[in-house]
Design a protein around this motif. Structure first.
Motif, mmCIF file in Angstrom:
data_model
loop_
_atom_site.group_PDB
_atom_site.id
_atom_site.type_symbol
_atom_site.label_atom_id
_atom_site.label_comp_id
_atom_site.label_asym_id
_atom_site.label_seq_id
_atom_site.Cartn_x
_atom_site.Cartn_y
_atom_site.Cartn_z
ATOM 1 N N LYS A 38 29.724 33.953 58.599
ATOM 2 C CA LYS A 38 29.204 32.793 59.315
ATOM 3 C C LYS A 38 28.181 32.070 58.446
ATOM 4 O O LYS A 38 27.511 32.661 57.631
ATOM 5 C CB LYS A 38 28.533 33.221 60.626
ATOM 6 C CG LYS A 38 29.384 34.095 61.504
ATOM 7 C CD LYS A 38 30.106 33.295 62.507
ATOM 8 C CE LYS A 38 30.858 34.254 63.417
ATOM 9 N NZ LYS A 38 31.832 33.635 64.184
ATOM 10 N N ARG A 39 28.070 30.755 58.663
ATOM 11 C CA ARG A 39 27.028 30.007 57.972
ATOM 12 C C ARG A 39 26.488 28.936 58.907
ATOM 13 O O ARG A 39 27.177 28.460 59.799
ATOM 14 C CB ARG A 39 27.527 29.411 56.670
ATOM 15 C CG ARG A 39 28.536 28.318 56.816
ATOM 16 C CD ARG A 39 28.931 27.773 55.441
ATOM 17 N NE ARG A 39 29.845 26.669 55.582
ATOM 18 C CZ ARG A 39 29.491 25.395 55.645
ATOM 19 N NH1 ARG A 39 28.231 25.054 55.562
ATOM 20 N NH2 ARG A 39 30.389 24.447 55.790
ATOM 21 N N TYR A 40 25.241 28.573 58.689
ATOM 22 C CA TYR A 40 24.589 27.565 59.507
ATOM 23 C C TYR A 40 25.105 26.175 59.138
ATOM 24 O O TYR A 40 25.412 25.909 57.978
ATOM 25 C CB TYR A 40 23.073 27.625 59.326
ATOM 26 C CG TYR A 40 22.474 28.958 59.683
ATOM 27 C CD1 TYR A 40 22.535 29.439 60.980
ATOM 28 C CD2 TYR A 40 21.840 29.739 58.724
ATOM 29 C CE1 TYR A 40 21.987 30.657 61.313
ATOM 30 C CE2 TYR A 40 21.286 30.961 59.052
ATOM 31 C CZ TYR A 40 21.368 31.417 60.352
ATOM 32 O OH TYR A 40 20.828 32.622 60.677
ATOM 33 N N ILE A 41 25.165 25.300 60.113
ATOM 34 C CA ILE A 41 25.679 23.948 59.906
ATOM 35 C C ILE A 41 24.501 22.993 59.718
ATOM 36 O O ILE A 41 23.568 22.992 60.506
ATOM 37 C CB ILE A 41 26.540 23.511 61.106
ATOM 38 C CG1 ILE A 41 27.713 24.474 61.302
ATOM 39 C CG2 ILE A 41 27.044 22.091 60.926
ATOM 40 C CD1 ILE A 41 28.674 24.552 60.141
ATOM 41 N N TRP A 44 24.253 16.599 58.236
ATOM 42 C CA TRP A 44 25.286 15.565 58.187
ATOM 43 C C TRP A 44 26.532 15.949 58.964
ATOM 44 O O TRP A 44 27.179 15.081 59.572
ATOM 45 C CB TRP A 44 25.619 15.211 56.741
ATOM 46 C CG TRP A 44 24.503 14.443 56.111
ATOM 47 C CD1 TRP A 44 23.672 14.874 55.114
ATOM 48 C CD2 TRP A 44 24.056 13.129 56.467
ATOM 49 N NE1 TRP A 44 22.735 13.906 54.835
ATOM 50 C CE2 TRP A 44 22.949 12.815 55.647
ATOM 51 C CE3 TRP A 44 24.463 12.188 57.399
ATOM 52 C CZ2 TRP A 44 22.271 11.618 55.729
ATOM 53 C CZ3 TRP A 44 23.785 10.984 57.485
ATOM 54 C CH2 TRP A 44 22.713 10.710 56.661
ATOM 55 N N VAL A 45 26.897 17.194 58.954
ATOM 56 C CA VAL A 45 28.060 17.628 59.745
ATOM 57 C C VAL A 45 27.747 17.486 61.230
ATOM 58 O O VAL A 45 28.574 17.002 62.012
ATOM 59 C CB VAL A 45 28.446 19.084 59.389
ATOM 60 C CG1 VAL A 45 29.611 19.559 60.233
ATOM 61 C CG2 VAL A 45 28.776 19.200 57.918
ATOM 62 N N ARG A 46 26.550 17.889 61.630
ATOM 63 C CA ARG A 46 26.145 17.740 63.033
ATOM 64 C C ARG A 46 26.031 16.263 63.410
ATOM 65 O O ARG A 46 26.343 15.875 64.537
ATOM 66 C CB ARG A 46 24.822 18.461 63.273
ATOM 67 C CG ARG A 46 24.993 19.977 63.280
ATOM 68 C CD ARG A 46 23.708 20.724 63.366
ATOM 69 N NE ARG A 46 23.007 20.496 64.618
ATOM 70 C CZ ARG A 46 21.889 21.116 64.956
ATOM 71 N NH1 ARG A 46 21.367 22.019 64.144
ATOM 72 N NH2 ARG A 46 21.301 20.856 66.097
ATOM 73 N N ILE A 113 32.293 23.338 64.496
ATOM 74 C CA ILE A 113 30.951 23.829 64.788
ATOM 75 C C ILE A 113 30.986 24.567 66.110
ATOM 76 O O ILE A 113 31.708 24.192 67.033
ATOM 77 C CB ILE A 113 29.948 22.664 64.897
ATOM 78 C CG1 ILE A 113 29.913 21.849 63.621
ATOM 79 C CG2 ILE A 113 28.560 23.177 65.237
ATOM 80 C CD1 ILE A 113 29.100 20.580 63.727
ATOM 81 N N LYS A 114 30.173 25.597 66.205
ATOM 82 C CA LYS A 114 30.032 26.344 67.447
ATOM 83 C C LYS A 114 28.541 26.567 67.692
ATOM 84 O O LYS A 114 27.798 26.854 66.765
ATOM 85 C CB LYS A 114 30.780 27.672 67.291
ATOM 86 C CG LYS A 114 30.733 28.586 68.458
ATOM 87 C CD LYS A 114 31.768 29.692 68.309
ATOM 88 C CE LYS A 114 31.176 30.904 67.682
ATOM 89 N NZ LYS A 114 32.026 32.098 67.831
ATOM 90 N N ILE A 115 28.109 26.433 68.939
ATOM 91 C CA ILE A 115 26.703 26.667 69.276
ATOM 92 C C ILE A 115 26.585 28.054 69.891
ATOM 93 O O ILE A 115 27.453 28.490 70.648
ATOM 94 C CB ILE A 115 26.163 25.574 70.224
ATOM 95 C CG1 ILE A 115 24.659 25.697 70.381
ATOM 96 C CG2 ILE A 115 26.855 25.608 71.560
ATOM 97 C CD1 ILE A 115 24.017 24.507 71.052
ATOM 98 N N LYS A 153 15.215 26.705 57.557
ATOM 99 C CA LYS A 153 16.028 27.784 56.987
ATOM 100 C C LYS A 153 17.338 27.983 57.746
ATOM 101 O O LYS A 153 18.389 28.171 57.147
ATOM 102 C CB LYS A 153 15.208 29.074 56.993
ATOM 103 C CG LYS A 153 15.894 30.250 56.362
ATOM 104 C CD LYS A 153 14.998 31.463 56.376
ATOM 105 C CE LYS A 153 15.697 32.662 55.795
ATOM 106 N NZ LYS A 153 14.866 33.859 55.846
ATOM 107 N N LYS A 154 17.269 27.943 59.064
ATOM 108 C CA LYS A 154 18.458 28.167 59.886
ATOM 109 C C LYS A 154 19.085 26.867 60.377
ATOM 110 O O LYS A 154 19.880 26.875 61.300
ATOM 111 C CB LYS A 154 18.112 29.068 61.059
ATOM 112 C CG LYS A 154 17.709 30.458 60.618
ATOM 113 C CD LYS A 154 17.394 31.337 61.791
ATOM 114 C CE LYS A 154 16.991 32.709 61.271
ATOM 115 N NZ LYS A 154 16.614 33.604 62.332
ATOM 116 N N LYS A 155 18.709 25.746 59.757
ATOM 117 C CA LYS A 155 19.258 24.420 60.083
ATOM 118 C C LYS A 155 19.095 24.092 61.568
ATOM 119 O O LYS A 155 20.028 23.677 62.240
ATOM 120 C CB LYS A 155 20.745 24.346 59.696
ATOM 121 C CG LYS A 155 21.047 24.716 58.277
ATOM 122 C CD LYS A 155 20.458 23.730 57.324
ATOM 123 C CE LYS A 155 20.870 24.064 55.901
ATOM 124 N NZ LYS A 155 20.160 23.308 54.923
#
Length: 170
Positions: A38-41, A44-46, A113-115, A153-155
């Protein structure tokens, strides 16, 4: 009481209640470590997902408003009724989508993306609602709460920090 006091009270209720509730409910929760795949988004993608969701909400709001005008011809619910209807439509779209089994709106699905919460579990409707009503706080001072997404750090934006939510890659 003067109009200024009423404006201050409404302003505090709208912008202050959700962050205060979130702070007291989620202050003792700890974040778990990120799994390997997994990686933080980032910002710009959000942002792209937000543009897609805004477009969807504008179309849905226009169609619903048109249908309501046809069905309830010449009925006036009073000043502000369109604003309240817009908040209800927006709240139901975001909060019900975020707390669903997909954990994403249509725009977020398009951007993969998933929250989730700090333990990478699905968020509840209550947390999604608190996040929804905390989001205006992120935009109140020159959008700094949203721009934080690019620098933390965690976007996380301010509203994500308040409700301890994360956006991760599916």
């Amino acid at each position: 009481m003067s109009i200024g006091i009423w404006i201050f009270i409404i302003f505090f209720i709208y912008f202050g209640t959700a962050p205060l509730i979130s702070h007291f409910v989620y202050k003792s929760l700890k974040f778990s470590k990120l799994p390997q795949k997994k990686r933080y988004i980032g910002f710009w993608v959000r942002f792209g997902a937000g543009v897609a969701d805004t477009f969807i909400l504008v179309v849905v709001g226009f169609v619903l408003g048109f249908l309501i005008q046809i069905i309830l011809y010449d009925t006036n619910f009073g000043p502000g009724s369109d604003y309240i209807l817009g908040i209800v439509i927006s709240w139901s779209y975001f909060c019900l989508s975020h707390s669903s089994k997909y954990q994403a709106t249509i725009g977020m699905k398009m951007c993969k993306i998933k929250i989730c919460d700090q333990n990478f579990k699905k968020i509840t409707l209550g947390r999604a609602t608190l996040r929804y009503f905390s989001a205006p706080l992120s935009g109140i001072i020159f959008l700094i709460g949203f721009l934080m997404i690019g620098f933390t750090k965690k976007k996380q934006g301010l509203h994500d920090l308040i409700t301890k939510t994360l956006h991760i890659n599916k």
